[in-house]
Design a protein around this motif. Structure first.
Motif, PDB file in Angstrom:
ATOM      1  N   HIS A  23      -4.320   0.436  -4.581  1.00 58.63           N
ATOM      2  CA  HIS A  23      -3.458   1.629  -3.662  1.00 58.63           C
ATOM      3  C   HIS A  23      -2.921   2.093  -5.233  1.00 58.63           C
ATOM      4  O   HIS A  23      -2.400   0.908  -6.161  1.00 58.63           O
ATOM      5  CB  HIS A  23      -2.964   1.591  -3.240  1.00 58.63           C
ATOM      6  CG  HIS A  23      -3.206   1.854  -1.318  1.00 58.63           C
ATOM      7  ND1 HIS A  23      -3.712   3.439  -1.364  1.00 58.63           N
ATOM      8  CD2 HIS A  23      -3.806   1.332  -0.371  1.00 58.63           C
ATOM      9  CE1 HIS A  23      -4.270   3.012   0.047  1.00 58.63           C
ATOM     10  NE2 HIS A  23      -4.353   1.905   0.564  1.00 58.63           N
ATOM     11  N   SER A  24      -1.586   3.001  -5.274  1.00 55.71           N
ATOM     12  CA  SER A  24      -0.540   2.858  -6.537  1.00 55.71           C
ATOM     13  C   SER A  24       0.778   2.502  -5.509  1.00 55.71           C
ATOM     14  O   SER A  24       0.495   1.815  -4.654  1.00 55.71           O
ATOM     15  CB  SER A  24      -0.462   4.548  -7.299  1.00 55.71           C
ATOM     16  OG  SER A  24      -0.277   4.872  -5.922  1.00 55.71           O
ATOM     17  N   GLN A  25       1.712   2.084  -6.369  1.00 57.79           N
ATOM     18  CA  GLN A  25       2.787   1.002  -6.866  1.00 57.79           C
ATOM     19  C   GLN A  25       3.062   2.902  -4.984  1.00 57.79           C
ATOM     20  O   GLN A  25       3.439   1.834  -4.129  1.00 57.79           O
ATOM     21  CB  GLN A  25       3.249   1.258  -7.775  1.00 57.79           C
ATOM     22  CG  GLN A  25       3.080  -0.161  -8.527  1.00 57.79           C
ATOM     23  CD  GLN A  25       3.853  -0.160  -9.362  1.00 57.79           C
ATOM     24  OE1 GLN A  25       5.130   0.750  -9.931  1.00 57.79           O
ATOM     25  NE2 GLN A  25       4.217  -1.293  -9.649  1.00 57.79           N
ATOM     26  N   ASP A  26       3.584   3.169  -5.444  1.00 58.00           N
ATOM     27  CA  ASP A  26       3.617   4.855  -4.819  1.00 58.00           C
ATOM     28  C   ASP A  26       2.864   4.331  -3.403  1.00 58.00           C
ATOM     29  O   ASP A  26       3.661   4.435  -2.538  1.00 58.00           O
ATOM     30  CB  ASP A  26       3.810   5.777  -4.894  1.00 58.00           C
ATOM     31  CG  ASP A  26       5.114   6.086  -6.136  1.00 58.00           C
ATOM     32  OD1 ASP A  26       5.884   5.771  -6.069  1.00 58.00           O
ATOM     33  OD2 ASP A  26       4.825   6.813  -6.968  1.00 58.00           O
ATOM     34  N   ASP A  27       2.047   4.176  -3.178  1.00 59.29           N
ATOM     35  CA  ASP A  27       1.307   4.498  -2.157  1.00 59.29           C
ATOM     36  C   ASP A  27       1.584   3.363  -1.527  1.00 59.29           C
ATOM     37  O   ASP A  27       1.768   3.151   0.113  1.00 59.29           O
ATOM     38  CB  ASP A  27      -0.147   4.218  -2.355  1.00 59.29           C
ATOM     39  CG  ASP A  27      -0.870   5.296  -2.973  1.00 59.29           C
ATOM     40  OD1 ASP A  27      -0.294   6.488  -2.443  1.00 59.29           O
ATOM     41  OD2 ASP A  27      -2.436   5.632  -3.646  1.00 59.29           O
ATOM     42  N   TRP A  28       1.913   2.104  -2.008  1.00 55.04           N
ATOM     43  CA  TRP A  28       1.837   0.278  -1.801  1.00 55.04           C
ATOM     44  C   TRP A  28       2.448   0.715  -0.712  1.00 55.04           C
ATOM     45  O   TRP A  28       3.370  -0.052  -0.020  1.00 55.04           O
ATOM     46  CB  TRP A  28       1.632  -0.148  -2.478  1.00 55.04           C
ATOM     47  CG  TRP A  28       0.254  -0.608  -2.677  1.00 55.04           C
ATOM     48  CD1 TRP A  28      -0.333  -1.389  -3.557  1.00 55.04           C
ATOM     49  CD2 TRP A  28      -0.564  -1.724  -1.485  1.00 55.04           C
ATOM     50  NE1 TRP A  28      -1.381  -1.768  -3.514  1.00 55.04           N
ATOM     51  CE2 TRP A  28      -2.062  -1.787  -2.182  1.00 55.04           C
ATOM     52  CE3 TRP A  28      -0.633  -1.560  -0.824  1.00 55.04           C
ATOM     53  CZ2 TRP A  28      -2.539  -2.329  -2.519  1.00 55.04           C
ATOM     54  CZ3 TRP A  28      -1.850  -2.605   0.098  1.00 55.04           C
ATOM     55  CH2 TRP A  28      -2.745  -2.784  -0.340  1.00 55.04           C
ATOM     56  N   LYS A  29       4.285   1.547  -1.608  1.00 49.49           N
ATOM     57  CA  LYS A  29       5.606   1.047  -1.054  1.00 49.49           C
ATOM     58  C   LYS A  29       5.484   1.761   0.357  1.00 49.49           C
ATOM     59  O   LYS A  29       5.946   2.070   1.148  1.00 49.49           O
ATOM     60  CB  LYS A  29       6.396   2.003  -1.678  1.00 49.49           C
ATOM     61  CG  LYS A  29       7.761   1.654  -1.552  1.00 49.49           C
ATOM     62  CD  LYS A  29       8.654   2.135  -2.811  1.00 49.49           C
ATOM     63  CE  LYS A  29      10.334   2.063  -2.015  1.00 49.49           C
ATOM     64  NZ  LYS A  29      10.644   1.690  -0.726  1.00 49.49           N
TER      65      LYS A  29
END
Length: 107
Positions: free
Chosen positions: A52-58
Motif C-alpha cells: 500500500h501507499s502511505q495514504d492507504d496505510w493511513k
C-alpha cells in the motif's frame, strides 16, 4: 535547589520517558513483523509494507481497518493474533516503508 524545583524536574523527566515509551516505533514495528508475521505471511517486511501507499496505510489505520488489512494480506493471521500495542508499531513500519516512500527496509 528548592524541593519544589526538584519535584517539578523529576515529574518532567518521568513524563518525557513515559511519552517516549508510549509512542509507536518504526524499528520496533520492523522487528515485530519479522518475529511475529514474516513466516505466517510468507513475505518479507518490504513486500508487506509495499502492498500500500502511505495514504492507504493511513486511511486503513484511521478507519480502524488496519488489523483487518493485515489479515487480508496474510490470511493465516487471525483476528486477535496481533496485539493492539503491536499494531501501532507495525503501522509505523508499514507507513515508513510504503510503496511511495522511496525507502526500503532491511528485512
Amino acid at each position: 535547589m528548592s524541593k519544589l524545583l526538584k519535584i517539578v524536574l523529576a515529574g518532567a523527566l518521568v513524563a518525557g520517558i513515559a511519552a517516549t515509551t508510549a509512542s509507536a516505533d518504526v524499528v520496533k514495528g520492523q522487528k515485530l513483523f519479522a518475529k511475529k508475521l514474516k513466516s505466517t505471511c510468507g513475505m518479507t517486511g518490504a513486500e508487506f509494507a509495499r502492498s500500500h501507499s502511505q495514504d492507504d496505510w493511513k486511511a486503513l489505520k484511521d478507519g480502524g481497518k488496519f488489523e483487518e488489512e493485515i489479515i487480508k494480506i496474510c490470511p493465516e493471521v487471525k483476528a486477535g493474533d496481533i496485539k493492539k500495542s503491536w499494531q501501532e508499531d507495525i503501522y509505523d513500519f508499514a507507513y515508513e516503508y510504503a510503496n511511495d516512500s522511496g525507502v526500503v527496509p532491511s528485512c
